[in-house]
Design an enzyme around this catalytic site. Structure first.
Site, PDB file in Angstrom:
ATOM      1  NE  ARG A  40      48.714  29.489  22.684  1.00 22.23           N
ATOM      2  CZ  ARG A  40      49.972  29.858  22.578  1.00 22.23           C
ATOM      3  NH1 ARG A  40      50.690  29.458  21.581  1.00 22.23           N
ATOM      4  NH2 ARG A  40      50.513  30.623  23.483  1.00 22.23           N
ATOM      5  CE  LYS A  86      58.771  34.024  22.234  1.00 24.75           C
ATOM      6  NZ  LYS A  86      57.308  34.002  22.118  1.00 24.75           N
ATOM      7  CG  ASN A  87      56.571  35.833  25.586  1.00 22.15           C
ATOM      8  OD1 ASN A  87      56.684  35.699  24.367  1.00 22.15           O
ATOM      9  ND2 ASN A  87      56.426  34.804  26.413  1.00 22.15           N
ATOM     10  CG  ASP A 110      56.706  30.252  27.999  1.00 21.47           C
ATOM     11  OD1 ASP A 110      55.914  29.399  27.568  1.00 21.47           O
ATOM     12  OD2 ASP A 110      56.610  31.468  27.731  1.00 21.47           O
ATOM     13  NE  ARG A 119      57.506  31.094  17.428  1.00 19.63           N
ATOM     14  CZ  ARG A 119      56.822  30.557  18.438  1.00 19.63           C
ATOM     15  NH1 ARG A 119      56.706  29.259  18.542  1.00 19.63           N
ATOM     16  NH2 ARG A 119      56.233  31.318  19.323  1.00 19.63           N
ATOM     17  CB  CYS A 159      40.485  22.532  14.304  1.00 17.68           C
ATOM     18  SG  CYS A 159      41.588  22.695  12.942  1.00 17.68           S
TER      19      CYS A 159
HETATM   20  C1  UD1 Z   1      51.740  33.924  26.601  1.00 16.55           C
HETATM   21  C2  UD1 Z   1      53.169  33.767  26.142  1.00 16.55           C
HETATM   22  C3  UD1 Z   1      53.562  32.299  26.130  1.00 16.55           C
HETATM   23  C4  UD1 Z   1      53.286  31.672  27.488  1.00 16.55           C
HETATM   24  C5  UD1 Z   1      51.867  31.940  27.933  1.00 16.55           C
HETATM   25  C6  UD1 Z   1      51.585  31.475  29.353  1.00 16.55           C
HETATM   26  C7  UD1 Z   1      53.422  35.628  24.626  1.00 16.55           C
HETATM   27  C8  UD1 Z   1      53.626  36.080  23.222  1.00 16.55           C
HETATM   28  N1  UD1 Z   1      53.291  34.304  24.793  1.00 16.55           N
HETATM   29  O1  UD1 Z   1      50.920  33.257  25.627  1.00 16.55           O
HETATM   30  O2  UD1 Z   1      54.954  32.219  25.823  1.00 16.55           O
HETATM   31  O3  UD1 Z   1      53.483  30.273  27.407  1.00 16.55           O
HETATM   32  O4  UD1 Z   1      51.593  33.349  27.891  1.00 16.55           O
HETATM   33  O5  UD1 Z   1      52.486  32.010  30.247  1.00 16.55           O
HETATM   34  O6  UD1 Z   1      53.444  36.411  25.559  1.00 16.55           O
HETATM   35  N2  UD1 Z   1      43.215  30.690  26.927  1.00 16.55           N
HETATM   36  C9  UD1 Z   1      41.858  30.555  26.796  1.00 16.55           C
HETATM   37  N3  UD1 Z   1      41.157  31.564  26.192  1.00 16.55           N
HETATM   38  C10 UD1 Z   1      41.741  32.698  25.740  1.00 16.55           C
HETATM   39  C11 UD1 Z   1      43.142  32.840  25.902  1.00 16.55           C
HETATM   40  C12 UD1 Z   1      43.853  31.815  26.492  1.00 16.55           C
HETATM   41  O7  UD1 Z   1      41.291  29.547  27.191  1.00 16.55           O
HETATM   42  O8  UD1 Z   1      41.057  33.585  25.211  1.00 16.55           O
HETATM   43  C13 UD1 Z   1      43.995  29.584  27.540  1.00 16.55           C
HETATM   44  C14 UD1 Z   1      45.027  29.020  26.579  1.00 16.55           C
HETATM   45  O9  UD1 Z   1      44.459  28.048  25.758  1.00 16.55           O
HETATM   46  C15 UD1 Z   1      46.055  28.452  27.526  1.00 16.55           C
HETATM   47  C16 UD1 Z   1      45.994  29.403  28.718  1.00 16.55           C
HETATM   48  O10 UD1 Z   1      44.758  30.107  28.608  1.00 16.55           O
HETATM   49  O11 UD1 Z   1      45.685  27.167  27.950  1.00 16.55           O
HETATM   50  C17 UD1 Z   1      47.150  30.381  28.782  1.00 16.55           C
HETATM   51  O12 UD1 Z   1      47.134  31.201  27.661  1.00 16.55           O
HETATM   52  P1  UD1 Z   1      47.606  32.712  27.692  1.00 16.55           P
HETATM   53  O13 UD1 Z   1      47.961  33.124  29.079  1.00 16.55           O
HETATM   54  O14 UD1 Z   1      46.599  33.521  26.950  1.00 16.55           O
HETATM   55  O15 UD1 Z   1      48.930  32.627  26.846  1.00 16.55           O
HETATM   56  P2  UD1 Z   1      49.357  33.492  25.615  1.00 16.55           P
HETATM   57  O16 UD1 Z   1      49.070  34.928  25.877  1.00 16.55           O
HETATM   58  O17 UD1 Z   1      48.843  32.883  24.370  1.00 16.55           O
END
Ligand code: UD1
Length: 426
Positions: free
Chosen positions: A125, A25-26, A311, A403, A120
């Protein structure tokens, strides 16, 4: 009156047999978004049948791409006639991962717009790292209460970008934005997940020049245009890990097909540490998992790749609820990812939390209960718990599970589980 589906599970002994893992999926989501960059036809194979994939396809169609299934897991995508750079609120709201379409739009059209699902939510996130990256490439991002506008009036220009945290989504968005930028972009402290490597290899087939994907320094040399290609999505390492843990938790013996062991090293290491048998046949992408006695306790800390994946945290916790002794889990990637604790507790699990730490006192057995899938992986954890609990477990809000797990009921039934999807009137 609305209908909604629940899963009804009764324990039915150890899981046995063979299960085939679908495409990740990711990986599929950012690669689908990357199709926006190409002006020629693209074919993707190994696309999993999932709700999240459906949403990303809706995003592409809304933008003006032609998307059609050529068979159950293969898509033909033509983005030569994109006619808007705005992703609608509903689609962004349904799935935050839709935000990875912003980088490709910005690269190709120098602008990308969306409405965000409220201030919010962004706080909870954040997307600050994505925007920081776009801005470093010369774009201007304006975030009003719910409107996000990103524009690069003079086009994008390569730059050096240091990510404060190796965010998966931000790394993907910046790579995609940089593919068509002028000059060289270097991302430091980039995410190293296999899904980043898959995206880079897909983009390279389209003509992008990317080096270092899978390491913390990724270099992208901008090119004039990206062409069509054909690509197969890598297997879903989280789905593979989930079936491995379910096999071990039920004391079963399962052959996991289309699974890459090197993508889930920490999960395999922890399974072996607590007493399961794991055997890999690397050349065939096959992993065997067997457990014929009660498993032991362990300590886990989630980390960005190649650390233990967040995950798989909920599913491993489910397994540890019935392991012998006391286990500890520390969640360091997401702030609020223990929502499954309350639900597992309804089934007799003994778990205490303090901030991002959980202590699990292993019990002899769980009992069935009415529980709620609070998120995707929490849902998988509850299904696993239901497979060993005495009495009936009814899991609601299973749209979360839809999902990320295709054919879950069919796959588990094939392995001998007693699990049914039942529609109830709400
Ligand atoms: C992706 C995966 C998700 C997985 C996660 C971490 C997809 C579609 N989803 O989510 O399944 O759990 O990686 O392995 O691939 N953060 C910030 N600022 C940002 C972006 C992220 O602070 O601009 C923080 C987030 O709040 C979180 C952490 O970084 O605490 C990890 O997020 P991130 O690695 O970006 O995860 P996703 O890409 O959303």
């Amino acid at each position: 009156m609305a209908n909604k589906d629940i899963l009804v599970i009764n324990s039915n002994g150890p899981l046995r047999g063979e299960v085939k893992i679908d495409g990740a999926k990711n990986s599929a989501l950012p690669i689908l978004a990357a199709c926006v960059l190409g002006t020629e036809e693209i074919i993707l194979d190994g696309v999993p049948e999932l709700k999240d994939v459906e949403i990303m396809i809706e995003v592409l169609k809304h933008l003006g791409s032609k998307v059609e299934y050529i068979d159950e897991n293969s898509l033909r995508i033509d983005s030569s006639n994109i006619n808007t750079c705005e992703t609608p609120y509903e689609l962004m709201d349904k799935m935050r991962a839709s935000f990875v379409v912003m980088g490709p739009l910005l690269a190709r059209f120098s602008k990308a717009y969306t409405k965000a699902p409220g201030g919010c939510n962004i706080g909870a996130r954040p997307i600050d790292l994505h925007l920081k990256g776009f801005n470093a490439l010369g774009a201007t991002s304006i975030v009003d209460y719910d409107q996000i506008s990103i524009e690069a009036k003079d086009g994008l220009k390569g730059n050096e970008i240091y990510l404060d945290f190796p965010s998966v989504g931000a790394t993907q968005n910046i790579i995609m934005a940089a593919t068509l930028a002028e000059g060289e972009t270097v991302i430091e402290n980039a995410a190293k997940e296999p899904e980043i490597v898959d995206l880079a290899s897909f983009l390279s087939k389209m003509g992008a020049k990317i080096k270092g994907a899978g390491t913390s320094t990724i270099t992208i040399e901008g090119v004039e245009k990206l062409t069509g290609t054909r690509h197969t999505i890598i297997p879903d390492r989280i789905e593979a890990a989930t079936y491995m843990l379910a096999a071990a938790m039920t004391g079963g013996e399962v052959k996991i097909v289309n699974a890459i062991g090197s993508h889930i090293r920490p999960v395999i290491a922890k399974l072996i540490e607590i007493g399961a048998e794991v055997e890999e046949v690397e050349e065939d992408d096959v992993i065997y998992v067997k457990a014929d006695h009660r498993l032991k306790s362990t300590n886990i800390q989630t980390l960005p790749y190649p650390g233990f994946p967040t995950d798989v945290q909920a599913q491993f916790m489910a397994l540890l609820t019935v392991s012998e002794g006391e286990s500890r889990i520390q969640e360091t990637v997401f702030e609020n990812r223990f929502m499954h604790v309350e639900e597992l507790s309804k089934m007799g699990a003994v778990i205490a939390t303090s901030g991002n730490r959980a202590t699990i006192a292993g019990v002899e057995s769980l009992h069935g209960a009415d529980v709620r899938a609070t998120d995707l992986r929490a849902g998988a954890a509850l299904v696993m718990a239901g497979l060993v609990a005495k009495g009936e477990t009814r899991v609601s809000d299973i749209y979360h599970i839809d999902r990320g797990y295709s054919h879950l009921v069919e796959k588990l039934t094939e392995l001998g589980a007693d699990i049914k999807r039942v529609t109830i009137e709400a």
